[in-house]
Write a protein that holds these residues in place. Structure first.
Motif: not given
Length: 693
Positions: A442, A485-486, A349, A440, A445-446
């Motif tokens: 997939n 997560k982000i 990220r 968020n 997120r992957n």
């Protein structure tokens, strides 16, 4: 041949596992190496004195170039059977796993037969555990023909009928059970009929996880109708079953190792797609699986079996610390995390910030291409969301899936009204909502993402990345609550002088400038706004600093690098290698073919250039040779003319003064024919000369 041998302690139970470097055998070995003998016995709770541990040894499929696995004491490669038997005789427990590799069937039959023949030479009792597959039950007739949904249990194992491709597995199962009936005090044998194994990086289900993770297809295929129930078990739970057999030494010698799932393959693939992939599946013909290199014939047979089971014995007789008792579907979040962690498929990220026209989008596009990340800009995210809502509004039902078109219609109208009131822009709270949904998703997120030019302020960062979970009660912490997560892992702040940026904008083509804020009248205002925001007490870079995600500053100073290659290299060095699958086999094949074609073209070009130069040199040589020959002929001609010119006076002199007398002398000599003509001619000329005088 042994590798990495270490001494056996007196408080160790030696366990042999075949192909210890394979998927489930490795997991079983790791699990047992961390266990204490007897730990699964309820009465052993609280007893810590004189702990007996497991010492793991086993064969490997491939010789390891690096240090042996940490959990194994010895690893054997390419052993002869006599040497292998010697090692088996040294072990207390022998585990042969034929659920993954059918090539081990013959060795397994030999191993149990050889051990059986050597029972009288055992130092102590031994346990032989065969890990087989429930495909040996594939064609078993229902217990009640009127109620085919009644599940099978261990008690029905004598009724089992194997799939045609697993008949050898069934024969090995029967042999193992038979060999254990002779002297149970010496050799106890057990057969563990395992369901399809999952977890810890995946094996048979890997194709569905990988296809979902890559995000290259809109629907994940389900081969066949998808309604067949397949028995499954988490690979760690399978290891727990082996541990319990060793500890409990049950009287039941045929054990089903399955969880309570009884899910269809369609349910399993849908769960994988929901958590890792696009969230949709599609049924395709079973024959399509044969076109994929990911599946063997046995894999396809296993994925299309229909078998309902009930692990009664595990539930009632063993003390299993289940990892996924309720199955893969109910525990898909955990299984998906294991898959990503085991294979190091971790998202990258990145956030790239900086003033307008500094080149953020150019660099972001290159970084996305290098790492296969998703390029996210505010405008693209809004456009994508609007398009998605418009598509949903046009749908009532498609392919049996229902959509909440009323909610989509309402949100679409709200966004349009807000944009109309703000000259085509959206309020921040709508932007936050859309971006959070995108981050968020997939795919992000992957693989991860590159967030281009946003957030621009401290407050925007707070709102975009805030955690939706309850805030911590520790009010003393100055670190803002954020969604792990982000939140970006790396933040890069590009910058340049105002004069550099203005010159760059002035030199941009009109086609790029038109319709953007790069026009001569708008750009200075946007640049001034950016400078003002980044001179306040709390800036967006301060926000990341507070989270200890320290931005890396990159100064853009050179106009000689329009492709921003140096900036891109700096970011790649800071981020490190990619954490994904890398190129697929097809991409690698295409890359190799492309490289081969480039090499062929390069060689052809070099050969052509060489031939051209040789031809030019030959032409030059020929021209020089021709010129040299021409010059030589001219020189010879001139020499000849010079000789002729020089010879003319001499010739005239001879013709006038010499030749008449000489001719006369020769004529007289011919008349007289003296014996010595030369002397005669000389005398004649002498007399003639005296006469003339």
């Amino acid at each position: 041949m042994a590798e990495g041998q270490k001494a056996i302690g007196p408080q160790s139970k030696r366990v042999f596992i075949n192909h210890i470097d394979s998927y489930s055998s490795e997991c079983i070995g790791k699990f047992l190496s961390s266990c204490v003998v007897g730990a699964s016995l309820e009465e052993a709770e609280g007893e810590e004195e004189d702990e007996v541990t497991y010492q793991i040894v086993g064969t490997v499929q491939n010789r390891r170039e690096t240090r042996r696995s940490r959990f194994s004491s010895q690893e054997y490669f390419a052993l002869g059977r006599q040497d292998l038997l010697q090692h088996l005789m040294e072990c207390d427990v022998i585990v042969y796993n034929i659920s993954e590799n059918s090539e081990q069937l013959d060795e397994t039959s030999w191993a149990i037969s050889a051990l059986h023949s050597e029972m009288n030479n055992f130092d102590g009792p031994k346990i032989f555990i065969l890990i087989s597959t429930l495909m040996t039950w594939a064609l078993t007739k229902p217990i009640d023909p009127d109620d085919p949904e009644i599940p099978f249990t261990e008690e029905d194992y004598r009724r089992r009928r194997s799939h045609p491709n697993f008949k050898e597995h069934l024969s090995v199962e029967k042999l193992v059970l038979k060999m254990g009936k002779t002297k149970k005090s010496k050799l106890s044998t057990y057969v563990v009929a395992s369901g399809l194994q999952y977890g810890m990086g995946e094996n048979i289900f890997h194709y569905f996880f990988k296809a979902s993770w890559l995000g290259e297809v809109s629907r994940i295929p389900v081969f066949g109708s998808g309604k067949n129930i397949i028995p499954t078990i988490h690979v760690k739970d399978l290891a727990g079953v082996i541990q319990n057999i060793i500890d409990h030494k049950p009287k039941t010698h045929y054990i089903m190792a399955v969880d309570d799932c009884n899910s269809t393959i369609g349910d399993i693939v849908k769960a994988i797609s929901d958590v890792v992939g696009p969230g949709r599946t599609e049924s395709v013909p079973k024959e399509d699986a044969f076109l994929l290199k990911d599946f063997t014939q046995r894999d396809i047979d296993s994925l299309t079996v229909h078998l309902r089971t009930d692990p009664v014995f595990l539930r009632n007789s063993f003390n299993l610390q289940w990892v996924c008792e309720s199955g893969i579907v109910a525990n898909i979040d955990r299984v998906a995390d294991e898959y990503k962690q085991s294979r190091q498929l971790l998202p990258i990220r990145i956030c790239i910030l900086g003033p307008p026209a500094v080149g953020k989008s150019t660099v972001a596009a290159k970084i996305c291409k290098h790492y296969k990340l998703y390029h996210i800009t505010v405008q693209d995210a809004i456009t994508e969301k609007m398009t998605q809502l418009e598509d949903m509004v046009r749908m009532d039902e498609q392919e049996g899936e229902s959509y909440d078109t009323s909610g989509a219609q309402e949100l679409l109208e709200t966004l349009r009204d807000n944009m109309n009131l703000n000259e085509g822009l959206l309020d921040d709270h709508f932007v936050f909502q859309i971006l959070r949904e995108k981050l968020n998703s997939n795919p992000c997120r992957n693989q991860g993402f590159v967030l281009d030019g946003y957030p621009e302020t401290y407050n925007q960062a707070m709102e975009l990345f805030h955690s939706e979970e309850e805030e911590s009660e520790d009010t003393r912490s100055k670190i803002p609550q954020f969604n792990q997560k982000i939140i970006p892992d790396y933040v890069f702040s590009m910058d340049a002088t105002d004069e550099f940026l203005k010159d760059r904008v002035r030199n941009l083509p009109e086609s790029i400038v038109e319709g953007t804020h790069y026009t001569q009248d708008r750009f200075p205002h946007h640049l001034a706004v950016f400078r003002d925001r980044n001179s306040q007490d709390e800036t967006v870079l301060d926000y990341f600093d507070e989270l200890e995600i320290h931005p890396e500053h990159i100064e853009v100073t050179s106009e000689e690098d329009p492709e921003y290659l140096s900036v891109t290299k700096k970011i790649i060095r800071a981020v490190g290698p990619a954490k994904n699958y890398g190129p697929s086999e097809e991409e690698r094949a295409e890359e190799e073919m492309r490289n081969a074609e480039e090499r062929i073209m390069l060689l052809a070009a070099e050969r052509e250039e060489r031939e051209r130069k040789e031809a030019e040199e030959a032409a030059v040589r020929a021209a020089r040779l021709e010129e040299w020959g021409k010059n030589l002929r001219e020189v010879k001609r001139q020499e000849q003319e010079m000789l002729e010119v020089r010879a003319l006076p001499l010739r005239n002199y001879l013709m006038r003064n010499v030749m008449p007398s000489l001719t006369e002398a020769l004529v007289e000599c011919c008349k007289v024919k003296p014996d010595d003509p030369v002397d005669y001619v000389a005398e004649y000329l002498l007399r003639s000369s005296a006469h003339v005088d």
